[in-house]
Each structure stands twice: as structure tokens, then as C-alpha cells.
Motif scaffolding. Sequence first.
Motif, PDB file in Angstrom:
ATOM      1  N   LYS A   1       0.903  -1.311  -0.004  1.00 34.37           N
ATOM      2  CA  LYS A   1      -0.121  -0.234  -0.097  1.00 34.37           C
ATOM      3  C   LYS A   1       0.934   1.329  -0.004  1.00 34.37           C
ATOM      4  CE  LYS A   1      -4.181  -2.090   2.235  1.00 34.37           C
ATOM      5  NZ  LYS A   1      -4.766  -2.035   3.492  1.00 34.37           N
ATOM      6  N   GLU A   2       2.012   1.266   0.584  1.00 31.55           N
ATOM      7  CA  GLU A   2       2.835   2.285   0.990  1.00 31.55           C
ATOM      8  C   GLU A   2       3.273   2.587  -0.493  1.00 31.55           C
ATOM      9  OE1 GLU A   2       3.927   4.620   3.087  1.00 31.55           O
ATOM     10  OE2 GLU A   2       2.620   3.918   4.561  1.00 31.55           O
ATOM     11  N   LEU A   3       3.922   1.590  -1.047  1.00 30.47           N
ATOM     12  CA  LEU A   3       4.309   1.677  -2.582  1.00 30.47           C
ATOM     13  C   LEU A   3       3.487   2.135  -3.493  1.00 30.47           C
ATOM     14  CD1 LEU A   3       6.873   1.294  -4.467  1.00 30.47           C
ATOM     15  CD2 LEU A   3       6.080  -1.131  -4.739  1.00 30.47           C
ATOM     16  N   ASP A   4       2.139   1.752  -3.305  1.00 33.26           N
ATOM     17  CA  ASP A   4       1.348   2.189  -4.386  1.00 33.26           C
ATOM     18  C   ASP A   4       0.941   3.631  -3.978  1.00 33.26           C
ATOM     19  OD1 ASP A   4       0.733  -0.306  -5.565  1.00 33.26           O
ATOM     20  OD2 ASP A   4      -0.837  -1.006  -4.261  1.00 33.26           O
ATOM     21  N   ALA A   5       0.920   3.961  -2.853  1.00 33.22           N
ATOM     22  CA  ALA A   5       0.668   5.516  -2.669  1.00 33.22           C
ATOM     23  C   ALA A   5       1.677   6.395  -3.042  1.00 33.22           C
ATOM     24  CB  ALA A   5       0.362   5.698  -1.118  1.00 33.22           C
ATOM     25  N   THR A   6       3.013   5.934  -2.933  1.00 30.32           N
ATOM     26  CA  THR A   6       4.423   6.695  -3.349  1.00 30.32           C
ATOM     27  C   THR A   6       4.162   6.698  -4.714  1.00 30.32           C
ATOM     28  OG1 THR A   6       5.406   5.773  -1.608  1.00 30.32           O
ATOM     29  CG2 THR A   6       6.816   6.620  -3.566  1.00 30.32           C
ATOM     30  N   LEU A   7       3.671   5.720  -5.682  1.00 29.64           N
ATOM     31  CA  LEU A   7       3.804   5.762  -7.122  1.00 29.64           C
ATOM     32  C   LEU A   7       2.706   6.858  -7.545  1.00 29.64           C
ATOM     33  CD1 LEU A   7       4.373   2.032  -7.879  1.00 29.64           C
ATOM     34  CD2 LEU A   7       5.866   4.093  -8.263  1.00 29.64           C
ATOM     35  N   GLN A   8       1.572   6.549  -6.631  1.00 31.77           N
ATOM     36  CA  GLN A   8       0.268   7.468  -7.076  1.00 31.77           C
ATOM     37  C   GLN A   8       0.795   9.057  -6.947  1.00 31.77           C
ATOM     38  OE1 GLN A   8      -2.683   6.790  -8.782  1.00 31.77           O
ATOM     39  NE2 GLN A   8      -3.212   8.809  -8.555  1.00 31.77           N
ATOM     40  N   THR A   9       1.405   9.215  -5.698  1.00 28.77           N
ATOM     41  CA  THR A   9       1.897  10.630  -5.575  1.00 28.77           C
ATOM     42  C   THR A   9       2.811  11.046  -6.629  1.00 28.77           C
ATOM     43  OG1 THR A   9       1.625  10.114  -2.990  1.00 28.77           O
ATOM     44  CG2 THR A   9       2.947  12.048  -3.652  1.00 28.77           C
ATOM     45  N   ARG A  10       3.707  10.132  -6.883  1.00 29.85           N
ATOM     46  CA  ARG A  10       4.639  10.446  -8.076  1.00 29.85           C
ATOM     47  C   ARG A  10       3.931  10.853  -9.479  1.00 29.85           C
ATOM     48  NH1 ARG A  10       6.520   9.805 -13.105  1.00 29.85           N
ATOM     49  NH2 ARG A  10       8.750   9.847 -13.403  1.00 29.85           N
ATOM     50  N   ARG A  11       2.959  10.249  -9.671  1.00 32.43           N
ATOM     51  CA  ARG A  11       2.125  10.503 -10.982  1.00 32.43           C
ATOM     52  C   ARG A  11       1.717  11.808 -10.928  1.00 32.43           C
ATOM     53  NH1 ARG A  11      -0.172   5.351 -10.187  1.00 32.43           N
ATOM     54  NH2 ARG A  11       1.237   3.916 -11.058  1.00 32.43           N
ATOM     55  N   GLU A  12       1.095  12.122  -9.458  1.00 31.49           N
ATOM     56  CA  GLU A  12       0.458  13.328  -9.555  1.00 31.49           C
ATOM     57  C   GLU A  12       1.365  14.665  -9.481  1.00 31.49           C
ATOM     58  OE1 GLU A  12      -1.844  13.128  -5.992  1.00 31.49           O
ATOM     59  OE2 GLU A  12      -3.285  11.505  -6.886  1.00 31.49           O
ATOM     60  N   LEU A  13       2.772  14.311  -8.750  1.00 32.80           N
ATOM     61  CA  LEU A  13       3.531  15.579  -8.640  1.00 32.80           C
ATOM     62  C   LEU A  13       4.594  15.581  -9.723  1.00 32.80           C
ATOM     63  CD1 LEU A  13       4.373  15.303  -4.603  1.00 32.80           C
ATOM     64  CD2 LEU A  13       2.658  16.792  -5.860  1.00 32.80           C
ATOM     65  N   GLY A  14       4.865  14.743 -10.581  1.00 33.46           N
ATOM     66  CA  GLY A  14       5.661  14.504 -11.515  1.00 33.46           C
ATOM     67  C   GLY A  14       6.960  14.115 -11.028  1.00 33.46           C
ATOM     68  N   GLU A  15       7.933  14.139 -12.257  1.00 37.07           N
ATOM     69  CA  GLU A  15       9.349  13.716 -11.944  1.00 37.07           C
ATOM     70  C   GLU A  15      10.291  14.455 -11.184  1.00 37.07           C
ATOM     71  OE1 GLU A  15      11.434  12.736 -15.645  1.00 37.07           O
ATOM     72  OE2 GLU A  15       9.330  11.626 -16.388  1.00 37.07           O
ATOM     73  N   GLU A  16       9.896  15.832 -10.872  1.00 31.89           N
ATOM     74  CA  GLU A  16      10.791  16.597  -9.914  1.00 31.89           C
ATOM     75  C   GLU A  16      10.692  16.079  -8.457  1.00 31.89           C
ATOM     76  OE1 GLU A  16       6.870  19.073 -10.621  1.00 31.89           O
ATOM     77  OE2 GLU A  16       8.182  18.106 -12.085  1.00 31.89           O
ATOM     78  N   TYR A  17       9.657  15.235  -8.082  1.00 25.89           N
ATOM     79  CA  TYR A  17       9.479  14.923  -6.644  1.00 25.89           C
ATOM     80  C   TYR A  17      10.013  13.636  -6.507  1.00 25.89           C
ATOM     81  CZ  TYR A  17       7.418  19.221  -5.709  1.00 25.89           C
ATOM     82  OH  TYR A  17       6.930  20.809  -5.552  1.00 25.89           O
TER      83      TYR A  17
END
Length: 144
Positions: free
Chosen positions: A13-29
Motif C-alpha cells: 500500500k505504501e509503494l502504491d501510494a508513493t507511485l500515485q503521488t509521483r504520478r500526481e506531482l511529477g518527476e521533479e519529486y
Amino acid sequence: MTGIDARDTDLKKELDATLQTRRELGEEYESALVDSFLEKVDQRIDGAVERRVRRQLTEQQMQTARDSRSPKATDSWGERYGFGIVSLVLAVPLSAIGGGVAHLPGLLVAWAGIVGVNVVQAARTNPGLFGRRRKSSRDGDWED
């Protein structure tokens, strides 16, 4: 579900949340998100290692405590019976002196001393000899 499965599910779940956050915030984060996720993984690994080390330390302490209660290897057959033989050899002159000086009361005091010394020696070499025995895994389910 076991404890390990629950931890794996939480980590997924943590990994999924991290990947989802990366999609929303973009590559700079991406770097900060990966570092954050790896920090959580490190914390889980550290916790697991700490629990294992504590468990092994506890097991070693219990084994040490069990070993300290068992008879000492230095209490050999020769030491135990040698002490008894020496006390009997010394009993002859002590009996003669006690009986000659104070008659029957002197003889009784000499033999009380001989018996007392041997009882102390027996109690030292066999700690459970005169007291209640504690249950241990080797004794089964009985007590004296």
C-alpha cells in the motif's frame, strides 16, 4: 492473514501510494518520494532485526540461567567422596580428644561438628538436596 502478510500488504500500500503521488506531482519529486519510501523500508528492516536480536539475547540469557543452576562440572566424584573420607579419618582423633576431655558431651559435640561439616558440603555440591525442588523441563511435572 499472518503478521508477515499484513506487513507485506502495508508495504505494498505504501509503494502504491508513493507511485500515485509521483504520478500526481511529477518527476521533479521522484527522488524525494523514493527516499521517503526507502526510509520506511529501512525502518521496517531495523525493527525486524531488533526483534530478532532481542529474542536471541533473551534465549541466551535463559540458557545461561539454566546452566548456572545445574551442578558444576568441577564437583567431581573424587572431590565429593574425598571430603567424606577425610572427615571420617579426622573423626577418630576428634572423637578421642572430645571423649577424653569432656566425656560423652565432648564426644557428641565432636560428632555434631563432623556431621555439620558434611551436611554443609553435601548442600554445596547438591543445591536441591535439602530444599524443595523447582520444576524444570528435565524434571517433568513433579515436585518433592
